[in-house]
Write a protein that holds these residues in place. Structure first.
Motif, PDB file in Angstrom:
ATOM      1  N   ALA A 334       0.771  -1.135   0.056  1.00 50.10           N
ATOM      2  CA  ALA A 334       0.026   0.076   0.063  1.00 50.10           C
ATOM      3  C   ALA A 334       0.913   1.458   0.008  1.00 50.10           C
ATOM      4  N   GLY A 335       2.200   1.040  -0.699  1.00 47.72           N
ATOM      5  CA  GLY A 335       2.963   2.413  -0.631  1.00 47.72           C
ATOM      6  C   GLY A 335       3.176   3.201   0.726  1.00 47.72           C
ATOM      7  N   LEU A 336       3.149   2.750   1.917  1.00 46.48           N
ATOM      8  CA  LEU A 336       3.362   3.561   2.882  1.00 46.48           C
ATOM      9  C   LEU A 336       4.728   4.298   2.890  1.00 46.48           C
ATOM     10  N   ASP A 337       5.763   3.665   2.459  1.00 46.04           N
ATOM     11  CA  ASP A 337       7.077   4.386   2.413  1.00 46.04           C
ATOM     12  C   ASP A 337       7.350   5.037   1.069  1.00 46.04           C
ATOM     13  N   HIS A 338       6.539   5.133   0.032  1.00 51.20           N
ATOM     14  CA  HIS A 338       6.848   5.469  -1.580  1.00 51.20           C
ATOM     15  C   HIS A 338       6.700   6.777  -1.656  1.00 51.20           C
ATOM     16  N   TYR A 339       6.434   7.743  -0.537  1.00 51.60           N
ATOM     17  CA  TYR A 339       6.012   8.970  -0.773  1.00 51.60           C
ATOM     18  C   TYR A 339       7.222   9.986  -1.222  1.00 51.60           C
ATOM     19  N   GLN A 340       6.929  10.946  -1.965  1.00 49.84           N
ATOM     20  CA  GLN A 340       8.004  12.001  -2.129  1.00 49.84           C
ATOM     21  C   GLN A 340       7.616  13.187  -1.853  1.00 49.84           C
ATOM     22  N   TRP A 344       4.733  18.648   6.273  1.00 53.28           N
ATOM     23  CA  TRP A 344       3.875  18.158   7.384  1.00 53.28           C
ATOM     24  C   TRP A 344       2.633  17.564   7.124  1.00 53.28           C
ATOM     25  N   ARG A 345       1.630  18.430   6.482  1.00 55.98           N
ATOM     26  CA  ARG A 345       0.511  17.972   6.008  1.00 55.98           C
ATOM     27  C   ARG A 345       0.557  17.032   5.022  1.00 55.98           C
ATOM     28  N   ALA A 346       1.341  17.128   3.880  1.00 62.37           N
ATOM     29  CA  ALA A 346       1.401  16.081   2.955  1.00 62.37           C
ATOM     30  C   ALA A 346       1.753  14.555   3.548  1.00 62.37           C
ATOM     31  N   TRP A 347       2.646  14.615   4.489  1.00 60.30           N
ATOM     32  CA  TRP A 347       3.022  13.363   5.238  1.00 60.30           C
ATOM     33  C   TRP A 347       1.832  12.829   5.793  1.00 60.30           C
ATOM     34  N   TYR A 348       1.108  13.505   6.546  1.00 66.44           N
ATOM     35  CA  TYR A 348      -0.126  13.128   7.310  1.00 66.44           C
ATOM     36  C   TYR A 348      -1.052  12.546   6.126  1.00 66.44           C
ATOM     37  N   ALA A 349      -1.339  13.390   4.948  1.00 69.30           N
ATOM     38  CA  ALA A 349      -2.229  12.858   4.053  1.00 69.30           C
ATOM     39  C   ALA A 349      -1.936  11.660   3.292  1.00 69.30           C
ATOM     40  N   HIS A 350      -0.532  11.504   3.029  1.00 69.46           N
ATOM     41  CA  HIS A 350      -0.302  10.202   2.043  1.00 69.46           C
ATOM     42  C   HIS A 350      -0.204   9.043   3.197  1.00 69.46           C
ATOM     43  N   ILE A 351       0.270   9.383   4.453  1.00 71.66           N
ATOM     44  CA  ILE A 351       0.208   8.127   5.390  1.00 71.66           C
ATOM     45  C   ILE A 351      -1.401   7.687   5.782  1.00 71.66           C
ATOM     46  N   THR A 352      -2.298   8.774   5.878  1.00 78.07           N
ATOM     47  CA  THR A 352      -3.474   8.402   6.103  1.00 78.07           C
ATOM     48  C   THR A 352      -4.158   7.695   5.044  1.00 78.07           C
ATOM     49  N   LEU A 353      -3.923   8.160   3.913  1.00 78.02           N
ATOM     50  CA  LEU A 353      -4.532   7.359   2.615  1.00 78.02           C
ATOM     51  C   LEU A 353      -4.032   6.086   2.407  1.00 78.02           C
ATOM     52  N   SER A 354      -2.530   5.787   2.596  1.00 79.21           N
ATOM     53  CA  SER A 354      -1.736   4.612   2.729  1.00 79.21           C
ATOM     54  C   SER A 354      -2.483   3.503   3.615  1.00 79.21           C
ATOM     55  N   MET A 355      -2.897   4.193   4.958  1.00 85.61           N
ATOM     56  CA  MET A 355      -3.221   3.361   5.925  1.00 85.61           C
ATOM     57  C   MET A 355      -4.574   2.878   5.606  1.00 85.61           C
ATOM     58  N   LEU A 356      -5.704   3.708   4.947  1.00 82.81           N
ATOM     59  CA  LEU A 356      -6.767   3.393   4.615  1.00 82.81           C
ATOM     60  C   LEU A 356      -6.695   2.312   3.433  1.00 82.81           C
ATOM     61  N   ALA A 357      -5.816   2.331   2.448  1.00 77.20           N
ATOM     62  CA  ALA A 357      -5.705   1.285   1.671  1.00 77.20           C
ATOM     63  C   ALA A 357      -5.171   0.008   2.269  1.00 77.20           C
ATOM     64  N   HIS A 358      -4.475  -0.006   3.519  1.00 74.71           N
ATOM     65  CA  HIS A 358      -4.012  -1.307   3.966  1.00 74.71           C
ATOM     66  C   HIS A 358      -5.231  -1.825   4.660  1.00 74.71           C
ATOM     67  N   ALA A 359      -6.059  -0.969   5.217  1.00 73.62           N
ATOM     68  CA  ALA A 359      -7.189  -1.626   5.961  1.00 73.62           C
ATOM     69  C   ALA A 359      -8.232  -2.083   5.119  1.00 73.62           C
ATOM     70  N   TRP A 360      -8.383  -1.465   3.822  1.00 73.36           N
ATOM     71  CA  TRP A 360      -9.161  -1.960   2.865  1.00 73.36           C
ATOM     72  C   TRP A 360      -8.628  -3.313   2.566  1.00 73.36           C
ATOM     73  N   LEU A 361      -7.246  -3.734   2.089  1.00 72.69           N
ATOM     74  CA  LEU A 361      -6.819  -5.185   1.719  1.00 72.69           C
ATOM     75  C   LEU A 361      -7.056  -5.938   3.119  1.00 72.69           C
ATOM     76  N   ALA A 362      -6.649  -5.638   4.462  1.00 71.46           N
ATOM     77  CA  ALA A 362      -6.996  -6.263   5.319  1.00 71.46           C
ATOM     78  C   ALA A 362      -8.153  -6.755   5.614  1.00 71.46           C
ATOM     79  N   VAL A 363      -9.318  -5.856   5.482  1.00 68.22           N
ATOM     80  CA  VAL A 363     -10.701  -6.324   5.626  1.00 68.22           C
ATOM     81  C   VAL A 363     -11.273  -7.396   4.551  1.00 68.22           C
ATOM     82  N   THR A 364     -10.645  -7.234   3.311  1.00 68.82           N
ATOM     83  CA  THR A 364     -10.994  -7.994   2.004  1.00 68.82           C
ATOM     84  C   THR A 364     -10.524  -9.387   2.607  1.00 68.82           C
ATOM     85  N   ARG A 365      -9.241  -9.418   2.981  1.00 67.77           N
ATOM     86  CA  ARG A 365      -8.758 -10.986   3.354  1.00 67.77           C
ATOM     87  C   ARG A 365      -9.407 -11.536   4.459  1.00 67.77           C
ATOM     88  N   SER A 366      -9.808 -10.593   5.424  1.00 66.83           N
ATOM     89  CA  SER A 366     -10.622 -11.241   6.440  1.00 66.83           C
ATOM     90  C   SER A 366     -12.012 -11.798   5.855  1.00 66.83           C
TER      91      SER A 366
END
Length: 379
Positions: A334-340, A344-366
């Motif tokens: 989910a690209g957590l560390d792929h940002y460029q 401060w704001r852009a870090w939080y924005a990317h990390i939050t959307l990456s967390m949401l993408a990872h949660a989407w994958l985790a829920v789908t697996r479940s």
């Protein structure tokens, strides 16, 4: 069928966060951003995500992270609620840890040469502190905080250049953990235990804060952590465990590992904290000894229901690997560390959307493991 569940969950995730955006353009682009994060691209940055979405330049993706009007912390709360809706259970575990993001240059918010557990050495990097949720249904990241070293806080001009809000104060990683846990408590996240490594477990004010909130914990600590003895004195963790008779040790399996069952010899020693045990509560020092190398012993300070067994404590200590798996999955899938981005704001924005993408994958697996259909997941 699995593809149907995947796309259904993406629709549900996007619907959940839609109200956090004031305009339709960034709302739609957030969906494309998440889709790109899980698309299997070699690198997931503004250019590649824009190309994946059929856009001619990265301007729109960069605008989403840097300036677009949306409630980033509101989406953070949506991530948590989505994870709990699908993975939550009363026996859940909250896990705290931090991870490093290797960076070049000196302008990215919070970057400096500092120890990165990810790299296993001192590197030029940013550090993020995270809170994960784990249960029998799966695990995912539910909160985050960017660590700002003291030299950054002491340099207001540098902070302003990285978009760090004026008045931001220095917080240790354990203080950041307390802030994230407080949000989880307020949201009534269902959990039974909290666990973390020794960087957090050796911090006595964190342990006292958890006990004040009646939050049971199993926290790793250092071999030389000084703890109270039943005689009213203090002793090192290893000294307390050395006093235990051989019969105190039990071989326990704490779940399946990559190479078979994860087994350790474990023992515990009751320890008095403060004025003594509260009604129905207990304190213990847990030791976990390697089978292949008996000199390799890990120590944990524990607080929880007095009826807690040795197996209970050993099992919770073993769950910390789940946040490591969250980091690995979120970075690889989910690209957590792929940002460029630097601000401060852009870090939080990317990390939050990456967390949401990872949660989407985790829920789908479940859902796939449980064999739930698309219609059932909508119920």
């Amino acid at each position: 069928m699995v593809v149907d569940v995947v796309m259904d969950q993406l629709d549900r995730v996007h619907e959940r966060i839609a109200g956090r955006f004031t305009r339709s353009e960034p709302r739609a682009r957030a969906r494309e951003y998440m889709s790109g994060l899980v698309a299997g691209l070699e690198r997931k940055n503004g250019w590649t995500l824009a190309e994946q979405a059929g856009e001619m330049s990265p301007d729109g993706m960069q605008r989403l992270l840097r300036w677009a009007d949306w409630d980033i912390d509101g989406v953070r709360d949506d991530v948590r609620d989505y994870v709990i809706e699908h993975l939550g259970e009363p026996g859940g575990v909250l896990i705290v840890d931090d991870t490093g993001f290797l960076k070049k240059g000196v302008r990215s918010a919070g970057v400096q040469r500092q120890y990165s557990g990810t790299a296993g050495r001192i590197e030029n990097c940013q550090i993020g502190t995270f809170l994960a949720y784990a249960s029998g249904h799966g695990h995912a990241l539910i909160d985050r905080a960017l660590y700002l070293p003291e030299p950054w806080i002491a340099d207001p001009d540098r902070c302003r250049g990285a978009g760090i809000p004026d008045g931001t104060e220095f917080e240790t990683k354990p203080r950041q953990a307390m802030g994230m846990l407080a949000r989880a408590f307020e949201a009534k996240v269902p959990f039974a235990w909290i666990t973390a490594d020794e960087a957090y477990g050796q911090v006595k004010y964190l342990r006292a804060w958890l006990e004040a909130h009646e939050a049971a914990y199993v926290l790793a600590t250092k071999v030389n952590d000084r703890l109270a003895t039943t005689g009213g004195a203090e002793a090192r963790a290893d000294e307390l465990i050395e006093q235990l008779p051989a019969r105190s040790w039990r071989r326990l399996s704490v779940g399946a590992g990559a190479h078979g069952p994860r087994e350790y010899d474990s023992a515990r020693q009751p320890i008095p904290i403060g004025i003594g045990w509260r009604a129905g509560r207990g304190h213990w020092l847990l030791a976990r000894r390697s089978l292949s190398d008996p000199t390799e012993i890990a120590y944990y300070v524990c607080y929880g229901p007095r009826r807690s067994t040795l197996l209970d404590l050993a099992w919770i200590a073993s769950t910390r690997w789940r946040i490591e798996e969250c980091f690995q999955q979120a970075k690889n899938e989910a690209g957590l560390d792929h940002y460029q981005v630097r601000s401060w704001r852009a870090w939080y924005a990317h990390i939050t959307l990456s967390m949401l993408a990872h949660a989407w994958l985790a829920v789908t697996r479940s859902l796939a493991i449980r064999g739930e259909s698309v219609s059932a997941s909508r119920a």
